[in-house]
Design a protein around this motif. Structure first.
Motif, PDB file in Angstrom:
ATOM      1  N   GLY A   1     -14.739 -17.722  16.877  1.00 10.73           N
ATOM      2  CA  GLY A   1     -13.693 -17.864  18.102  1.00 10.73           C
ATOM      3  C   GLY A   1     -14.337 -18.161  19.313  1.00 10.73           C
ATOM      4  O   GLY A   1     -15.255 -18.476  19.634  1.00 10.73           O
ATOM      5  N   SER A   2     -13.393 -18.182  20.289  1.00 14.41           N
ATOM      6  CA  SER A   2     -13.791 -18.307  21.622  1.00 14.41           C
ATOM      7  C   SER A   2     -14.378 -17.180  22.558  1.00 14.41           C
ATOM      8  O   SER A   2     -15.186 -17.806  23.517  1.00 14.41           O
ATOM      9  CB  SER A   2     -12.542 -18.629  22.450  1.00 14.41           C
ATOM     10  OG  SER A   2     -11.406 -17.489  22.522  1.00 14.41           O
ATOM     11  N   ALA A   3     -14.417 -16.086  21.870  1.00 16.23           N
ATOM     12  CA  ALA A   3     -15.259 -14.781  22.779  1.00 16.23           C
ATOM     13  C   ALA A   3     -16.362 -14.660  22.291  1.00 16.23           C
ATOM     14  O   ALA A   3     -16.842 -14.923  20.951  1.00 16.23           O
ATOM     15  CB  ALA A   3     -14.268 -13.627  22.498  1.00 16.23           C
ATOM     16  N   TRP A   4     -17.256 -14.374  23.175  1.00 11.97           N
ATOM     17  CA  TRP A   4     -18.721 -14.066  23.015  1.00 11.97           C
ATOM     18  C   TRP A   4     -19.069 -12.494  22.930  1.00 11.97           C
ATOM     19  O   TRP A   4     -19.365 -12.022  22.239  1.00 11.97           O
ATOM     20  CB  TRP A   4     -19.929 -14.886  23.846  1.00 11.97           C
ATOM     21  CG  TRP A   4     -20.960 -14.383  23.453  1.00 11.97           C
ATOM     22  CD1 TRP A   4     -21.978 -13.776  24.198  1.00 11.97           C
ATOM     23  CD2 TRP A   4     -21.808 -14.693  22.485  1.00 11.97           C
ATOM     24  NE1 TRP A   4     -23.269 -13.551  23.908  1.00 11.97           N
ATOM     25  CE2 TRP A   4     -23.199 -14.141  22.619  1.00 11.97           C
ATOM     26  CE3 TRP A   4     -21.605 -15.520  21.065  1.00 11.97           C
ATOM     27  CZ2 TRP A   4     -24.448 -14.243  21.489  1.00 11.97           C
ATOM     28  CZ3 TRP A   4     -22.678 -15.468  20.338  1.00 11.97           C
ATOM     29  CH2 TRP A   4     -23.989 -14.931  20.467  1.00 11.97           C
TER      30      TRP A   4
ATOM     31  N   THR B   1     -21.478  -8.405  21.013  1.00  8.76           N
ATOM     32  CA  THR B   1     -21.197  -9.722  21.100  1.00  8.76           C
ATOM     33  C   THR B   1     -20.754 -10.211  19.626  1.00  8.76           C
ATOM     34  O   THR B   1     -21.025  -9.623  18.557  1.00  8.76           O
ATOM     35  CB  THR B   1     -22.608 -10.505  21.505  1.00  8.76           C
ATOM     36  OG1 THR B   1     -23.503 -10.521  20.315  1.00  8.76           O
ATOM     37  CG2 THR B   1     -23.111  -9.817  22.873  1.00  8.76           C
ATOM     38  N   ALA B   2     -20.521 -11.731  19.450  1.00  5.16           N
ATOM     39  CA  ALA B   2     -20.333 -12.155  18.353  1.00  5.16           C
ATOM     40  C   ALA B   2     -21.306 -12.956  17.658  1.00  5.16           C
ATOM     41  O   ALA B   2     -21.497 -13.945  16.787  1.00  5.16           O
ATOM     42  CB  ALA B   2     -19.313 -13.325  18.677  1.00  5.16           C
ATOM     43  N   VAL B   3     -22.584 -12.482  18.051  1.00  6.78           N
ATOM     44  CA  VAL B   3     -23.865 -13.198  17.605  1.00  6.78           C
ATOM     45  C   VAL B   3     -23.882 -13.097  16.110  1.00  6.78           C
ATOM     46  O   VAL B   3     -24.634 -13.898  15.551  1.00  6.78           O
ATOM     47  CB  VAL B   3     -25.032 -12.388  18.186  1.00  6.78           C
ATOM     48  CG1 VAL B   3     -25.426 -10.935  17.294  1.00  6.78           C
ATOM     49  CG2 VAL B   3     -26.383 -13.252  18.171  1.00  6.78           C
ATOM     50  N   ALA B   4     -23.306 -12.091  15.244  1.00  5.67           N
ATOM     51  CA  ALA B   4     -23.349 -12.385  13.834  1.00  5.67           C
ATOM     52  C   ALA B   4     -22.941 -13.512  13.352  1.00  5.67           C
ATOM     53  O   ALA B   4     -23.375 -13.883  12.217  1.00  5.67           O
ATOM     54  CB  ALA B   4     -22.324 -11.072  13.249  1.00  5.67           C
ATOM     55  N   THR B   5     -21.963 -14.294  13.717  1.00  2.61           N
ATOM     56  CA  THR B   5     -21.416 -15.684  13.571  1.00  2.61           C
ATOM     57  C   THR B   5     -22.592 -16.579  13.418  1.00  2.61           C
ATOM     58  O   THR B   5     -22.488 -17.388  12.891  1.00  2.61           O
ATOM     59  CB  THR B   5     -20.326 -15.993  14.271  1.00  2.61           C
ATOM     60  OG1 THR B   5     -20.718 -15.918  15.735  1.00  2.61           O
ATOM     61  CG2 THR B   5     -19.231 -15.085  14.382  1.00  2.61           C
TER      62      THR B   5
ATOM     63  N   ARG C   1      -9.966  -5.282   9.307  1.00  2.00           N
ATOM     64  CA  ARG C   1      -9.029  -4.889  10.560  1.00  2.00           C
ATOM     65  C   ARG C   1      -9.630  -5.029  11.753  1.00  2.00           C
ATOM     66  O   ARG C   1      -8.942  -5.531  12.757  1.00  2.00           O
ATOM     67  CB  ARG C   1      -8.477  -3.424  10.210  1.00  2.00           C
ATOM     68  CG  ARG C   1      -7.695  -3.010  11.074  1.00  2.00           C
ATOM     69  CD  ARG C   1      -6.998  -1.472  10.972  1.00  2.00           C
ATOM     70  NE  ARG C   1      -7.932  -0.759  10.657  1.00  2.00           N
ATOM     71  CZ  ARG C   1      -8.732   0.130  11.613  1.00  2.00           C
ATOM     72  NH1 ARG C   1      -8.223  -0.261  12.836  1.00  2.00           N
ATOM     73  NH2 ARG C   1      -9.422   0.949  10.974  1.00  2.00           N
ATOM     74  N   LYS C   2     -10.704  -4.444  11.903  1.00  5.33           N
ATOM     75  CA  LYS C   2     -11.433  -4.298  13.360  1.00  5.33           C
ATOM     76  C   LYS C   2     -11.887  -5.780  13.712  1.00  5.33           C
ATOM     77  O   LYS C   2     -11.567  -5.945  14.800  1.00  5.33           O
ATOM     78  CB  LYS C   2     -12.843  -3.595  13.131  1.00  5.33           C
ATOM     79  CG  LYS C   2     -13.836  -3.309  14.333  1.00  5.33           C
ATOM     80  CD  LYS C   2     -12.937  -2.740  15.567  1.00  5.33           C
ATOM     81  CE  LYS C   2     -13.902  -2.339  16.679  1.00  5.33           C
ATOM     82  NZ  LYS C   2     -13.084  -1.548  17.506  1.00  5.33           N
ATOM     83  N   VAL C   3     -12.347  -6.648  12.742  1.00  2.70           N
ATOM     84  CA  VAL C   3     -12.624  -8.259  13.087  1.00  2.70           C
ATOM     85  C   VAL C   3     -11.326  -8.794  13.563  1.00  2.70           C
ATOM     86  O   VAL C   3     -11.299  -9.529  14.587  1.00  2.70           O
ATOM     87  CB  VAL C   3     -13.493  -8.931  12.195  1.00  2.70           C
ATOM     88  CG1 VAL C   3     -13.477 -10.294  12.400  1.00  2.70           C
ATOM     89  CG2 VAL C   3     -14.927  -8.198  11.795  1.00  2.70           C
ATOM     90  N   LEU C   4     -10.163  -8.799  12.790  1.00  2.00           N
ATOM     91  CA  LEU C   4      -9.172  -9.707  13.191  1.00  2.00           C
ATOM     92  C   LEU C   4      -8.210  -8.847  14.492  1.00  2.00           C
ATOM     93  O   LEU C   4      -7.557  -9.744  14.991  1.00  2.00           O
ATOM     94  CB  LEU C   4      -8.032  -9.569  11.838  1.00  2.00           C
ATOM     95  CG  LEU C   4      -8.902 -10.335  10.728  1.00  2.00           C
ATOM     96  CD1 LEU C   4      -7.536 -10.251   9.543  1.00  2.00           C
ATOM     97  CD2 LEU C   4      -9.111 -11.649  10.948  1.00  2.00           C
ATOM     98  N   ASN C   5      -8.815  -7.629  14.732  1.00  2.00           N
ATOM     99  CA  ASN C   5      -7.976  -7.138  15.935  1.00  2.00           C
ATOM    100  C   ASN C   5      -8.782  -7.399  16.922  1.00  2.00           C
ATOM    101  O   ASN C   5      -8.451  -6.993  18.328  1.00  2.00           O
ATOM    102  CB  ASN C   5      -7.729  -5.592  15.558  1.00  2.00           C
ATOM    103  CG  ASN C   5      -6.654  -5.515  14.562  1.00  2.00           C
ATOM    104  OD1 ASN C   5      -5.792  -6.410  14.584  1.00  2.00           O
ATOM    105  ND2 ASN C   5      -6.627  -4.308  14.142  1.00  2.00           N
ATOM    106  N   THR C   6      -9.800  -7.910  16.965  1.00  2.00           N
ATOM    107  CA  THR C   6     -10.716  -8.294  18.218  1.00  2.00           C
ATOM    108  C   THR C   6     -10.257  -9.550  18.551  1.00  2.00           C
ATOM    109  O   THR C   6     -10.871 -10.717  17.935  1.00  2.00           O
ATOM    110  CB  THR C   6     -12.363  -8.175  17.988  1.00  2.00           C
ATOM    111  OG1 THR C   6     -12.394  -6.639  17.448  1.00  2.00           O
ATOM    112  CG2 THR C   6     -13.197  -8.235  19.067  1.00  2.00           C
ATOM    113  N   ALA C   7      -9.975  -9.741  19.895  1.00  2.00           N
ATOM    114  CA  ALA C   7      -9.360 -11.142  20.478  1.00  2.00           C
ATOM    115  C   ALA C   7     -10.388 -12.087  20.506  1.00  2.00           C
ATOM    116  O   ALA C   7     -11.655 -11.537  21.215  1.00  2.00           O
ATOM    117  CB  ALA C   7      -8.787 -11.043  21.637  1.00  2.00           C
ATOM    118  N   GLY C   8     -10.287 -13.132  19.811  1.00  2.00           N
ATOM    119  CA  GLY C   8     -11.519 -14.102  20.013  1.00  2.00           C
ATOM    120  C   GLY C   8     -12.630 -14.089  19.416  1.00  2.00           C
ATOM    121  O   GLY C   8     -13.639 -14.953  19.309  1.00  2.00           O
TER     122      GLY C   8
END
Length: 240
Positions: free
Chosen positions: A223-226, A158-162, A193-200
């Motif tokens: 971003g919009s993705a969780w 998930t994007a919980v790091a944000t 590279r990994k972060v920017l290539n992960t949509a949302g």
């Protein structure tokens, strides 16, 4: 029916509490909020903040109230979710107490202020608890260990790091969150590279931050993705 009523009166009374494992990143360290207990049992021992749920409130309301009363922190501004239930009959010497543990996360949270039955509240580095964590009251070491592993797992999928980064952040700051929670170095180029290539996962704000030295760093927001696809998996020296 009478036999059922007779049996039901012999059930031992139980109490419900909430306990909170609250994490933040301060000074490039993962910190957990602890209190020093001011009452028995375990008076003077460190513990996770928490307490009894009142009869007129939900579990979440009880968790938010205890966080405010014992540490002076507004939990409504945190990422707050249920971690699990802990009901070992020997976990509390006062009797059968079942606790619902919550996991809470936030960016660089303020210095806590102890209140009610907490002599004081303070941030403790998670890395320093390994040797002395046995001093934690009740079964809070178990809860803390489970909460830490849950965060590490959630960082993969998930994007919980944000949540630890605030409204805007650099990719270097985001990488630091992964490094301090996973306890491993991540290659900056591969991580970017990994972060920017992960949509949302993240989105650019169009702004930059000027560091004390070096070039300006681009700022991003969540971003919009969780859920992350593909996930950022642990185990390697850096995300592939």
């Amino acid at each position: 029916m009478d036999e059922w009523l007779k049996d039901s009166t012999e059930v031992e009374a139980s109490w419900v509490t909430v306990d909170l494992a609250i994490f933040t990143v301060r000074g490039d360290q993962l910190m957990v909020l602890l209190i020093e207990r001011g009452l028995e049992p375990f008076r003077g021992r460190p513990a996770l903040p928490g307490g009894y749920v009142q009869k007129d409130e939900t579990l979440r309301e009880g968790a938010l109230r205890e966080l405010w009363e014992e540490a002076g922190i507004d939990g409504s501004r945190l990422h707050l979710e249920q971690l699990g239930a802990y009901g070992d009959p020997r976990r509390d010497p006062r009797g059968r107490v079942v606790t619902i543990a919550y996991l809470a996360l936030g960016p660089d949270l303020p210095v806590p202020v102890g209140g009610t039955d907490a002599e004081r509240a303070y941030w403790a580095p998670v890395s320093e608890l390994a040797e002395g964590a046995g001093e934690l009251a009740f079964d809070h070491l178990i809860i803390l260990t489970d909460a830490l592993e849950e965060i590490r797992r959630k960082l993969e999928y998930t994007a919980v790091a944000t949540v630890f980064c605030g409204e805007s952040f650099t990719l270097s700051e985001l990488r630091t969150v992964y490094e301090v929670i996973w306890g491993q170095h991540l290659d900056p180029s591969n991580f970017r590279r990994k972060v920017l290539n992960t949509a949302g996962f993240v989105k650019p704000t169009g702004e930059q931050r000027l560091p004390p030295t070096g070039r300006p760093a681009a700022l991003y927001s969540r971003g919009s993705a969780w859920l992350l696809s593909p996930p950022l998996l642990r185990g390697a020296s850096h995300p592939a």
